[in-house]
Design a protein around this motif. Sequence first.
Motif, PDB file in Angstrom:
ATOM      1  N   MET A 110       0.845  -1.192   0.000  1.00 22.41           N
ATOM      2  CA  MET A 110       0.000   0.000   0.000  1.00 22.41           C
ATOM      3  C   MET A 110       0.883   1.245   0.000  1.00 22.41           C
ATOM      4  O   MET A 110       1.962   1.254   0.619  1.00 22.41           O
ATOM      5  N   VAL A 111       0.432   2.284  -0.685  1.00 16.52           N
ATOM      6  CA  VAL A 111       1.140   3.560  -0.651  1.00 16.52           C
ATOM      7  C   VAL A 111       1.276   4.020   0.804  1.00 16.52           C
ATOM      8  O   VAL A 111       0.314   3.956   1.576  1.00 16.52           O
ATOM      9  N   GLU A 112       2.466   4.477   1.169  1.00 14.13           N
ATOM     10  CA  GLU A 112       2.782   4.709   2.586  1.00 14.13           C
ATOM     11  C   GLU A 112       1.839   5.697   3.259  1.00 14.13           C
ATOM     12  O   GLU A 112       1.382   5.465   4.385  1.00 14.13           O
ATOM     13  N   SER A 113       1.532   6.808   2.613  1.00 17.34           N
ATOM     14  CA  SER A 113       0.656   7.801   3.233  1.00 17.34           C
ATOM     15  C   SER A 113      -0.757   7.236   3.441  1.00 17.34           C
ATOM     16  O   SER A 113      -1.414   7.521   4.445  1.00 17.34           O
ATOM     17  N   TYR A 114      -1.215   6.436   2.510  1.00  9.49           N
ATOM     18  CA  TYR A 114      -2.519   5.772   2.618  1.00  9.49           C
ATOM     19  C   TYR A 114      -2.509   4.816   3.806  1.00  9.49           C
ATOM     20  O   TYR A 114      -3.464   4.754   4.593  1.00  9.49           O
ATOM     21  N   PHE A 115      -1.420   4.076   3.970  1.00 13.82           N
ATOM     22  CA  PHE A 115      -1.276   3.176   5.111  1.00 13.82           C
ATOM     23  C   PHE A 115      -1.318   3.953   6.425  1.00 13.82           C
ATOM     24  O   PHE A 115      -1.980   3.548   7.388  1.00 13.82           O
ATOM     25  N   GLU A 116      -0.630   5.087   6.481  1.00 11.07           N
ATOM     26  CA  GLU A 116      -0.636   5.916   7.690  1.00 11.07           C
ATOM     27  C   GLU A 116      -2.046   6.413   7.997  1.00 11.07           C
ATOM     28  O   GLU A 116      -2.442   6.496   9.175  1.00 11.07           O
ATOM     29  N   LEU A 117      -2.811   6.735   6.966  1.00  6.96           N
ATOM     30  CA  LEU A 117      -4.196   7.166   7.169  1.00  6.96           C
ATOM     31  C   LEU A 117      -5.016   6.033   7.774  1.00  6.96           C
ATOM     32  O   LEU A 117      -5.779   6.249   8.733  1.00  6.96           O
ATOM     33  N   MET A 118      -4.837   4.826   7.259  1.00  2.78           N
ATOM     34  CA  MET A 118      -5.553   3.676   7.826  1.00  2.78           C
ATOM     35  C   MET A 118      -5.173   3.449   9.287  1.00  2.78           C
ATOM     36  O   MET A 118      -6.030   3.099  10.112  1.00  2.78           O
ATOM     37  N   ARG A 119      -3.911   3.641   9.611  1.00  3.76           N
ATOM     38  CA  ARG A 119      -3.477   3.444  10.994  1.00  3.76           C
ATOM     39  C   ARG A 119      -4.180   4.401  11.940  1.00  3.76           C
ATOM     40  O   ARG A 119      -4.494   4.064  13.088  1.00  3.76           O
ATOM     41  N   GLU A 120      -4.436   5.625  11.477  1.00  7.12           N
ATOM     42  CA  GLU A 120      -5.163   6.594  12.301  1.00  7.12           C
ATOM     43  C   GLU A 120      -6.596   6.126  12.550  1.00  7.12           C
ATOM     44  O   GLU A 120      -7.130   6.288  13.649  1.00  7.12           O
ATOM     45  N   TYR A 121      -7.223   5.551  11.538  1.00 10.30           N
ATOM     46  CA  TYR A 121      -8.568   5.018  11.730  1.00 10.30           C
ATOM     47  C   TYR A 121      -8.539   3.792  12.633  1.00 10.30           C
ATOM     48  O   TYR A 121      -9.462   3.575  13.422  1.00 10.30           O
ATOM     49  N   GLU A 122      -7.481   3.009  12.531  1.00 11.38           N
ATOM     50  CA  GLU A 122      -7.367   1.836  13.407  1.00 11.38           C
ATOM     51  C   GLU A 122      -7.255   2.271  14.865  1.00 11.38           C
ATOM     52  O   GLU A 122      -7.861   1.656  15.758  1.00 11.38           O
ATOM     53  N   LYS A 123      -6.505   3.334  15.145  1.00 14.85           N
ATOM     54  CA  LYS A 123      -6.368   3.839  16.511  1.00 14.85           C
ATOM     55  C   LYS A 123      -7.714   4.240  17.097  1.00 14.85           C
ATOM     56  O   LYS A 123      -7.925   4.168  18.312  1.00 14.85           O
ATOM     57  N   ARG A 124      -8.629   4.659  16.227  1.00 14.83           N
ATOM     58  CA  ARG A 124      -9.941   5.127  16.674  1.00 14.83           C
ATOM     59  C   ARG A 124     -10.990   4.015  16.663  1.00 14.83           C
ATOM     60  O   ARG A 124     -12.168   4.274  16.882  1.00 14.83           O
ATOM     61  N   GLY A 125     -10.568   2.777  16.399  1.00 11.69           N
ATOM     62  CA  GLY A 125     -11.463   1.637  16.507  1.00 11.69           C
ATOM     63  C   GLY A 125     -12.335   1.364  15.305  1.00 11.69           C
ATOM     64  O   GLY A 125     -13.274   0.562  15.387  1.00 11.69           O
ATOM     65  N   TYR A 126     -12.048   2.002  14.160  1.00 10.17           N
ATOM     66  CA  TYR A 126     -12.870   1.802  12.976  1.00 10.17           C
ATOM     67  C   TYR A 126     -12.552   0.491  12.256  1.00 10.17           C
ATOM     68  O   TYR A 126     -13.387  -0.034  11.535  1.00 10.17           O
ATOM     69  N   LEU A 127     -11.336   0.003  12.404  1.00  9.24           N
ATOM     70  CA  LEU A 127     -10.913  -1.150  11.635  1.00  9.24           C
ATOM     71  C   LEU A 127      -9.755  -1.851  12.312  1.00  9.24           C
ATOM     72  O   LEU A 127      -9.151  -1.319  13.257  1.00  9.24           O
ATOM     73  N   THR A 128      -9.443  -3.036  11.823  1.00 11.37           N
ATOM     74  CA  THR A 128      -8.264  -3.789  12.237  1.00 11.37           C
ATOM     75  C   THR A 128      -7.440  -4.080  10.999  1.00 11.37           C
ATOM     76  O   THR A 128      -7.972  -4.589  10.002  1.00 11.37           O
ATOM     77  N   LEU A 129      -6.154  -3.735  11.045  1.00 13.90           N
ATOM     78  CA  LEU A 129      -5.250  -4.019   9.941  1.00 13.90           C
ATOM     79  C   LEU A 129      -4.586  -5.366  10.184  1.00 13.90           C
ATOM     80  O   LEU A 129      -4.189  -5.682  11.303  1.00 13.90           O
ATOM     81  N   ASP A 130      -4.448  -6.140   9.127  1.00 15.34           N
ATOM     82  CA  ASP A 130      -3.841  -7.459   9.250  1.00 15.34           C
ATOM     83  C   ASP A 130      -2.901  -7.680   8.066  1.00 15.34           C
ATOM     84  O   ASP A 130      -3.079  -7.110   6.987  1.00 15.34           O
ATOM     85  N   TYR A 131      -1.909  -8.528   8.285  1.00 16.50           N
ATOM     86  CA  TYR A 131      -0.916  -8.823   7.259  1.00 16.50           C
ATOM     87  C   TYR A 131      -1.474  -9.841   6.269  1.00 16.50           C
ATOM     88  O   TYR A 131      -2.119 -10.801   6.658  1.00 16.50           O
ATOM     89  N   TRP A 132      -1.192  -9.615   4.977  1.00 20.92           N
ATOM     90  CA  TRP A 132      -1.440 -10.659   3.995  1.00 20.92           C
ATOM     91  C   TRP A 132      -0.151 -10.839   3.196  1.00 20.92           C
ATOM     92  O   TRP A 132       0.207 -10.023   2.361  1.00 20.92           O
ATOM     93  N   LEU A 133       0.542 -11.917   3.526  1.00 21.57           N
ATOM     94  CA  LEU A 133       1.916 -12.106   3.077  1.00 21.57           C
ATOM     95  C   LEU A 133       1.988 -12.741   1.699  1.00 21.57           C
ATOM     96  O   LEU A 133       1.157 -13.567   1.332  1.00 21.57           O
ATOM     97  N   ARG A 134       3.023 -12.367   0.969  1.00 18.11           N
ATOM     98  CA  ARG A 134       3.411 -13.159  -0.182  1.00 18.11           C
ATOM     99  C   ARG A 134       4.026 -14.448   0.335  1.00 18.11           C
ATOM    100  O   ARG A 134       4.759 -14.445   1.323  1.00 18.11           O
ATOM    101  N   MET A 135       3.691 -15.555  -0.319  1.00 12.73           N
ATOM    102  CA  MET A 135       4.187 -16.853   0.145  1.00 12.73           C
ATOM    103  C   MET A 135       5.632 -17.050  -0.308  1.00 12.73           C
ATOM    104  O   MET A 135       5.953 -16.861  -1.490  1.00 12.73           O
ATOM    105  N   LYS A 136       6.487 -17.412   0.629  1.00 14.17           N
ATOM    106  CA  LYS A 136       7.902 -17.626   0.332  1.00 14.17           C
ATOM    107  C   LYS A 136       8.341 -18.947   0.950  1.00 14.17           C
ATOM    108  O   LYS A 136       8.045 -19.217   2.113  1.00 14.17           O
TER     109      LYS A 136
END
Length: 512
Positions: A203-229
Amino acid sequence: MFVKRTFWKLSLPGNGDSNSDYIEPIENGIVIDPTRRLSRKLPVSHVFITSAYYYPTSKSLGQNAIALNMVVDSVNFNVEEATYNVVGSNGTHEKLTVATSKVEGVPSCRYTTAMARTNTVENLMKLEMESNGVKVEVPFKMARYTAPKPVIICISPQFVAEQWQMFLMHVHVANRFVSFKTSHKIFGTSRFGGHLHMYITSMVESYFELMREYEKRGYLTLDYWLRMKFEQAQTPYFEPNGNIEWRNQAGAETDCLLQYKEAAEYIAFFDMDDILFPATYPTYLEEFNAEWALQPNATSLLYGRREHEFIKAQTMSEFSFTELVESLRSSPTVKRGKVVVKPETYNHTWIHYSWHEDISTRHNVSFPHLIHVQRPLQKNGNNNITQLWKMEFGPLNETIRAEDLKEIEEDYWRIRNNSRVFEISKRLPYQDFYLPIVFKCYYDSFYGFIFDRVRRNGPMQCPNADLCELPQRDDYRCIHSDAEYFSGPHMEPFTFHFSSNSFWSKDIGCYQ
């Protein structure tokens, strides 16, 4: 043992001589396959364990249940209902059980999503996979038993994501904030009652930072989706990321289901561009309860997706829900839908629904539809998407209540006026870059043939954008999900790979 620059001898069918040998170079175990003959059988099926969950109690899985969410090479033999040996121990007792599995996926992909289940010892401390006396320990998580909201909305994995306008629309609709006053205090509540669980690959870094602000306020939960290695492999294998349907989207939906299985009343499986406005009741919970009452034996609610386009703001200061809704235009096209489930009725799922669900118990919701905003239009852009995939649009043909729109707008500005959010907003992308590239890749590999009957070269391939060329940018850096990767010892018929200790990274990281 296979090491770099060794060779694996395979038979190549169809060359006239069925007994002739074809020598394929192996690069750390990866089969180099320029002809993409992905039907070739290999000596071992490699398995990536995406996640494993332990349930002390479960309404549908039983006591001391284990659920394994995996990606399995399904070509070497039929893995539908394959079994896996699982060893659970708690420090004093050890138990070997057999996990039975179901797969969710399409036959054109080499790898498929599978969920295997079994029951083990109480107070599980150690989980291992076993075959012929060889064992490997794999990490597991405790399933959730509480949820932020009664309705969890599982959002499919985001990669090279930049469409922050779509996110703002979805997160505020799901959380529709309403405040009310007493003589002493101001209270707030989420009226629609939805909580977004968001998977991120990149994700574009600034967009990710915006999501983190919403996560702090309880709107969402961010989770990892990894490339398989695969950290290492002693037998050859096909690269998994390019040979699994849509970046293993079904695996993400299954992971979300398994996480919240004992915690949520309803779980919805939506994309970021699938947005649901309740039509009759003020909350998702009441709306879903009412629909379920129409068919009490239902296993899911299927909401069709009506295509829409809208004009998006270039900056957060220009962003307005009122203007966005005024620009929404509806298509007569209603595409294959997405489901909402009571988690005790589902143990695994595909992208749209589970292939194992009895369609007679799938309740088709006639109205409303999901507002599918797959085609956001730039105010000042060429919008080449509209030329590539032509659709007819007319006036808005879905119901959005004026009082809902007003409260959503107020909630947006409450967040927007935060100083940290304001600072982030100045760095958000204002023009599309990745969307047209990914959309064209999707169209060329899948959408064009399916919807416009564009003639394709060669046979049906696995629908996947992993082979798209995605140039890097110096002006907008990305955040990626990453982890420590591990491979188990050589085991037959399955060799296992997995990850641990996930983290966010600005580095793409190398992979095999």
